[in-house]
Design an enzyme around this catalytic site. Structure first.
Site, PDB file in Angstrom:
ATOM      1  N   CYS A   8       0.861  -1.181   0.000  1.00 27.71           N
ATOM      2  CA  CYS A   8       0.000   0.000   0.000  1.00 27.71           C
ATOM      3  C   CYS A   8       0.899   1.234   0.000  1.00 27.71           C
ATOM      4  O   CYS A   8       2.114   1.113  -0.157  1.00 27.71           O
ATOM      5  CB  CYS A   8      -0.981  -0.006   1.171  1.00 27.71           C
ATOM      6  SG  CYS A   8      -0.245   0.229   2.797  1.00 27.71           S
ATOM      7  N   ASN A  11       2.552   1.512   4.082  1.00 26.44           N
ATOM      8  CA  ASN A  11       2.907   0.262   4.760  1.00 26.44           C
ATOM      9  C   ASN A  11       2.702   0.349   6.268  1.00 26.44           C
ATOM     10  O   ASN A  11       3.423  -0.256   7.045  1.00 26.44           O
ATOM     11  CB  ASN A  11       4.336  -0.156   4.412  1.00 26.44           C
ATOM     12  CG  ASN A  11       4.703  -1.569   4.855  1.00 26.44           C
ATOM     13  OD1 ASN A  11       5.831  -1.815   5.236  1.00 26.44           O
ATOM     14  ND2 ASN A  11       3.783  -2.493   4.788  1.00 26.44           N
ATOM     15  N   CYS A  13      -0.977   0.780   7.323  1.00 26.24           N
ATOM     16  CA  CYS A  13      -2.406   0.506   7.515  1.00 26.24           C
ATOM     17  C   CYS A  13      -2.829  -0.768   6.779  1.00 26.24           C
ATOM     18  O   CYS A  13      -2.846  -1.845   7.359  1.00 26.24           O
ATOM     19  CB  CYS A  13      -3.261   1.684   7.040  1.00 26.24           C
ATOM     20  SG  CYS A  13      -3.022   3.230   7.932  1.00 26.24           S
ATOM     21  N   ARG A  14      -3.147  -0.635   5.492  1.00 23.82           N
ATOM     22  CA  ARG A  14      -3.750  -1.735   4.737  1.00 23.82           C
ATOM     23  C   ARG A  14      -2.816  -2.912   4.507  1.00 23.82           C
ATOM     24  O   ARG A  14      -3.196  -4.071   4.731  1.00 23.82           O
ATOM     25  CB  ARG A  14      -4.269  -1.224   3.389  1.00 23.82           C
ATOM     26  CG  ARG A  14      -5.385  -0.211   3.515  1.00 23.82           C
ATOM     27  CD  ARG A  14      -5.732   0.435   2.208  1.00 23.82           C
ATOM     28  NE  ARG A  14      -4.627   1.301   1.769  1.00 23.82           N
ATOM     29  CZ  ARG A  14      -4.577   1.914   0.602  1.00 23.82           C
ATOM     30  NH1 ARG A  14      -5.552   1.761  -0.272  1.00 23.82           N
ATOM     31  NH2 ARG A  14      -3.564   2.694   0.293  1.00 23.82           N
ATOM     32  N   SER A  15      -1.612  -2.662   4.026  1.00 26.06           N
ATOM     33  CA  SER A  15      -0.714  -3.787   3.713  1.00 26.06           C
ATOM     34  C   SER A  15      -0.269  -4.508   4.976  1.00 26.06           C
ATOM     35  O   SER A  15      -0.130  -5.738   4.989  1.00 26.06           O
ATOM     36  CB  SER A  15       0.488  -3.324   2.892  1.00 26.06           C
ATOM     37  OG  SER A  15       1.234  -2.345   3.588  1.00 26.06           O
ATOM     38  N   ASP A 124      -8.205   3.747   1.739  1.00 27.78           N
ATOM     39  CA  ASP A 124      -7.116   3.966   2.684  1.00 27.78           C
ATOM     40  C   ASP A 124      -7.672   4.566   3.975  1.00 27.78           C
ATOM     41  O   ASP A 124      -8.143   5.700   3.991  1.00 27.78           O
ATOM     42  CB  ASP A 124      -6.088   4.907   2.066  1.00 27.78           C
ATOM     43  CG  ASP A 124      -4.810   5.009   2.872  1.00 27.78           C
ATOM     44  OD1 ASP A 124      -4.809   4.632   4.065  1.00 27.78           O
ATOM     45  OD2 ASP A 124      -3.797   5.468   2.314  1.00 27.78           O
TER      46      ASP A 124
END
Length: 153
Positions: A8, A11, A13-15, A124
């Site tokens: 993401c 690196n 939050c999402r990933s 995001d």
């Protein structure tokens, strides 16, 4: 060993959430010896930082262990080192293709491509603040990705 890299923007939050969820899924299915799972950023903005507190709190709430992590940026050599490079949204894919000089081996995909919502982006939560929606999308994508990989065997 099958190697998966989630990507993401920062690196944190999402990933990072995807890395933790996928590690938990493969462990739950007694497959952890067959997988190497990591995550990275397309940007340098958060390098060295821990996961966002929203990610940490959401994973704790649902009982998924957080993988110890510090943000890092994807490198050109990661293309050769990973079997799947999975971005969270269209902008990530655009940057990945630029940073990796294309995708000749077809390794780059979006996480929701492994669901009925193929092509959809994962919002995001850094901007939306909605870690619940991000968790639902990332969890659905990880379930779909693991099912896809197991079908390929």
């Amino acid at each position: 060993m099958l190697k998966i890299l989630f990507v993401c923007h920062g690196n944190i939050c999402r990933s990072t959430m995807a890395e933790s969820i996928m590690c938990w899924l493969v462990k739950k299915n007694h497959l952890q010896e067959a997988y190497c799972i990591s995550s990275a950023a397309t940007s340098t903005e958060e390098i060295g930082n821990p996961p966002h507190k929203g990610t940490v709190n959401k994973l704790k709430e649902v009982g998924i262990p957080l993988v110890p992590h510090r943000a890092k940026q994807i490198s050109f050599s990661d293309y050769d080192n990973f079997d799947y490079i999975v971005g969270m949204d269209s902008i990530n894919i655009k940057y990945l293709n630029r940073m990796l000089k294309g995708d000749p081996d077809g390794k780059v995909s979006k996480l929701l491509d492994y669901t009925s919502r193929k092509g959809a982006d994962i919002a995001d939560p850094w901007y939306t603040g909605n870690f619940d929606a991000t968790y639902r999308d990332v969890n659905e994508g990880c379930d779909g990705l693991l099912a896809y990989i197991l079908e390929q065997k």
